[in-house]
Design a protein around this motif. Structure first.
Motif, mmCIF file in Angstrom:
data_model
loop_
_atom_site.group_PDB
_atom_site.id
_atom_site.type_symbol
_atom_site.label_atom_id
_atom_site.label_comp_id
_atom_site.label_asym_id
_atom_site.label_seq_id
_atom_site.Cartn_x
_atom_site.Cartn_y
_atom_site.Cartn_z
ATOM 1 N N ASP A 83 0.703 -1.125 -0.012
ATOM 2 C CA ASP A 83 0.129 0.137 0.071
ATOM 3 C C ASP A 83 0.891 1.330 0.164
ATOM 4 O O ASP A 83 1.666 1.551 0.886
ATOM 5 N N GLU A 84 1.029 1.927 -1.204
ATOM 6 C CA GLU A 84 1.952 3.122 -1.304
ATOM 7 C C GLU A 84 1.492 4.079 -0.496
ATOM 8 O O GLU A 84 2.447 4.753 0.369
ATOM 9 N N GLN A 85 0.134 4.506 -0.128
ATOM 10 C CA GLN A 85 -0.280 5.573 0.658
ATOM 11 C C GLN A 85 0.110 5.315 2.015
ATOM 12 O O GLN A 85 0.656 6.265 2.900
ATOM 13 N N ARG A 86 0.005 4.073 2.748
ATOM 14 C CA ARG A 86 0.252 3.744 3.933
ATOM 15 C C ARG A 86 1.910 3.721 4.063
ATOM 16 O O ARG A 86 2.435 4.034 5.206
ATOM 17 N N GLY A 98 3.819 5.678 2.796
ATOM 18 C CA GLY A 98 4.093 7.086 3.131
ATOM 19 C C GLY A 98 4.057 7.420 4.638
ATOM 20 O O GLY A 98 4.892 8.065 5.024
ATOM 21 N N ARG A 99 3.030 6.849 5.383
ATOM 22 C CA ARG A 99 3.124 7.172 6.830
ATOM 23 C C ARG A 99 3.792 6.203 7.554
ATOM 24 O O ARG A 99 4.503 6.616 8.570
#
Length: 703
Positions: free
Chosen positions: A554-557, A559-560
């Motif tokens: 998951d690329e968005q996750r 990032g976090r």
């Protein structure tokens, strides 16, 4: 003169090796434990953990009497009570729950503390009792559910090749497995293969003890093993090295699957896995020209969202090369599918008054907080420590803390879960009771004869449920069966592989190899699938293909939480067992997390620094170890630490309560985290601030 005798038994732990052991008893006390030299798999050796078995059983924190909670749930404050008082209270509370909410409000939660057919998970000890009550069924999915389901879709059974036949391989892939830490007896057969000229490859995100001994090591990102398998197959097929005869007569869906393979050239797979394309090509070429190739793949690599698909694709490699038909070829995942005992006769699910729902072991938090109609009102925890070993630790603890939940724990030690119990019942250790075992890494059945009398008021789990059934006035005769009778019913199988395996023989010889053919090539002449062939396409799961890890990919996750967390088996603990042994805790070095130098430098972190490993589900504290054993982008820790002995949490605080693609298993290795510095405790400074001197260094050396 002191009297001395030796008693044959079996290690009960959640390990594929299923060792045969010998207990030396002097004047009624167990004084020595050693591996059985006559057992072809054990060969006289036990592991670093089990070598301390007798010491652990005699620890001063052993629970020897029934206990009743006197403090708040989670505090771990109890008073001693007698068995009569404990059984009376349990019986009364169960009767109230069943009367008001129905039997399904009772959840018997079995764990892997012992894999015995009489006292533990394999036989779901006490299952007959819960069936009579109409209790919810328990899905014991926490260990190998995804891989077992993936293997079954491909070959028709979780069972694979005989691990002893690794000795006949000319190429061995140890894929997502670290046998020198967890299941070291297979290493003898790997060594035999290497002496005969075999090449050894380790595939693991971490350079483990085992990977350090291999001829080469590939480190894919966690959860990308299925893509790597397709990339290797792309090379094999590109060289024309597929076994056309085997594919024609022994497989289903090859034409479609060949098109799927074509979608994964090494360059694409390199981007997915992080393994350089030239390394993929080199290994693919080696597999293409080496017969037979054996793959040892165990539980670690299937604990992510695509775990079932990964095992299907790994099992496809010997289907394409034809190695399923060769001695020394195939996949060794588990041998449990080859054990044809009369389990239904032992479990007696026919005693249920009506069909019942099934609750997921790895979704305990959900089961205790969200499930309704009816809600879970009574929880029995048997050979398990879910507060320490189950995903989403904080959610689990919220569920266990419910005031309206009546919890009974059968245990030997004051675990994190015991702290939430209303009643604690003292359970026997393996050398104090009778049991029957398989090894899910070999083809032997082993009998465990009790060597000594139980200490204090400890009881075998079978006897606990016999007494509780009588206390509740349950009149079903099957609830009174003795341990010997249960074993005989289990062994009364008409399958030819069980021919000649009797209780009398097991008690005399200690262990018996099942009556499988020699050599044992279970799929040389067909597969137990609906088609009788290896199924690249199955009716239930469709065409085999890569399923990426949901959170790691998951690329968005990312990032976090930029780091993919692997929480692998500890060298010193077995799940959470032995984590209260002072010497093994010292050897473990405490709870650590390993990062590559690049990742540590990017965060301004120093070796030996105390850090927090966290995401939005929770966090745990650890000591940082900077090492090139871990590839960039990965954080590596070990499971099994008791939360209350490790700062209040362990790695499961950050793991989600989600299911794998097949089998409904857990996703321990599909987790993203961030690692940040913690302030040093007052009075300490420098990189080692916060390290507990009582647990020594962080190298984890345990021998």
């Amino acid at each position: 003169m002191p009297s001395e005798l030796t008693v044959l038994g079996a290690c009960p732990l959640d390990c594929p090796d299923g060792c045969s052991w010998i207990v030396t008893v002097r004047d009624g006390a167990a004084v020595r434990l050693r591996g059985n030299p006559d057992h072809p798999y054990t060969r006289g050796a036990l592991c670093a953990k089990v070598n301390r078995w007798l010491e652990r059983a005699a620890q001063p924190d052993r629970i020897l009497h029934p206990l009743r909670r006197v403090g708040a749930k989670g505090e771990g404050r109890f008073e001693r009570i007698g068995w009569d008082e404990a059984l009376d209270e349990i019986a009364a509370r169960l009767e109230d729950v069943v009367r008001e909410h129905g039997g399904e409000a009772v959840w018997p939660y079995w764990g892997t503390g012992t894999l015995g057919y009489l006292q533990g998970l394999e036989g779901y000890s006490g299952r007959r009792f819960f069936n009579v009550l109409g209790a919810s069924a328990h899905d014991a999915n926490i260990c190998s559910a995804a891989g077992s389901a993936g293997m079954a879709e491909a070959v028709g059974s979780p069972g694979g090749m005989d691990p002893e036949d690794l000795a006949h391989a000319r190429l061995v892939l140890l894929w997502g497995t670290n046998p020198l830490t967890s299941g070291h007896h297979v290493w003898k057969f790997v060594q035999d293969a290497r002496k005969a000229g075999a090449h050894l490859v380790a595939i693991d995100p971490v350079r483990t003890r085992t990977a350090r001994q291999a001829d080469e090591h590939l480190a894919p990102l966690p959860g990308t093993d299925g893509a790597l398998a397709l990339g290797l197959l792309h090379v094999i097929v590109g060289l024309g090295a597929q076994d056309a005869d085997f594919l024609d007569r022994g497989t289903l869906g090859w034409e479609e699957f060949r098109d799927r393979i074509a979608e994964y050239p090494p360059e694409r797979v390199a981007r997915i896995t992080g393994v350089p394309a030239d390394r993929i090509v080199a290994l693919g070429e080696r597999i293409a020209r080496t017969r037979p190739t054996a793959i040892r793949a165990t539980q670690g690599l299937q604990r992510h969202s695509g775990g079932g698909a990964a095992l299907r694709l790994i099992a496809a490699i010997p289907a394409v090369t034809g190695d399923w038909a060769r001695r020394g070829g195939g996949v060794a995942f588990s041998t449990s599918g080859h054990v044809k005992l009369a389990k239904a006769a032992l479990w007696r699910d026919d005693l249920r008054p009506h069909p019942v729902r099934t609750l997921s072991m790895s979704r305990l938090g959900e089961g205790l907080l969200d499930v309704q109609d009816p809600p879970v009102k009574a929880l029995f925890v048997i050979a398990a420590n879910p507060a320490g070993s189950t995903p989403h630790q904080n959610k689990v603890r919220r569920g266990l803390a419910r005031d309206d939940l009546f919890t009974v724990v059968l245990e030997q030690f004051p675990t994190d879960t015991v702290d939430y119990a209303d009643i604690v019942l003292p359970a026997t250790a393996q050398h104090e009771h009778a049991d029957l075992h398989e090894g899910y890494g070999h083809l032997y059945l082993t009998w465990n004869e009790p060597a000594v009398a139980p200490p204090g008021e400890c009881l075998p789990t079978t006897e606990t449920f016999r007494r509780l059934a009588r206390r509740m006035g349950l009149r079903e005769p099957a609830l009174c069966d003795s341990d010997e009778s249960l074993a005989e019913q289990l062994l009364a199988s008409d399958h030819p592989w069980m021919a000649g395996v009797t209780l009398d023989r097991l008690r005399k010889e200690g262990f018996v190899r099942m009556s499988v053919p020699d050599p044992f090539l279970p799929y040389a002449d067909g597969f137990p699938t609906p088609s009788g062939r290896f199924e690249f396409r199955s009716p239930a799961a469709g065409l085999a293909g890569y399923v990426p890890p949901a959170e790691v990919a998951d690329e968005q996750r990312a990032g976090r939480y930029p780091l993919a967390l692997v929480s692998a088996a500890s060298h010193e603990f077995l799940n959470t067992q032995f984590a209260n042994n002072p010497e093994l805790r010292r050897r473990s070095g405490g709870l650590t997390v390993r990062l590559h130098e690049d990742d540590a430098k990017a965060r301004g972190l120093s070796d030996g620094q105390r850090v927090a490993v966290a995401n939005d589900r929770g966090s745990f504290e650890a000591v940082l170890k900077i090492t090139d054993e871990v590839r960039p982008g990965v954080a590596a820790t070990s499971k099994g630490h008791w939360a209350k002995l490790s700062g209040g949490s362990n790695a499961n605080a950050v793991v989600d309560e989600r299911d794998t693609d097949l089998g409904g298993g857990p996703v321990f290795h599909d987790t993203r985290v961030e690692v940040t510095a913690l302030p040093a405790p007052p009075g300490l400074a420098g990189p080692l601030a916060g390290v507990d001197p009582a647990v020594g260094g962080a190298d984890g050396s345990g021998g």
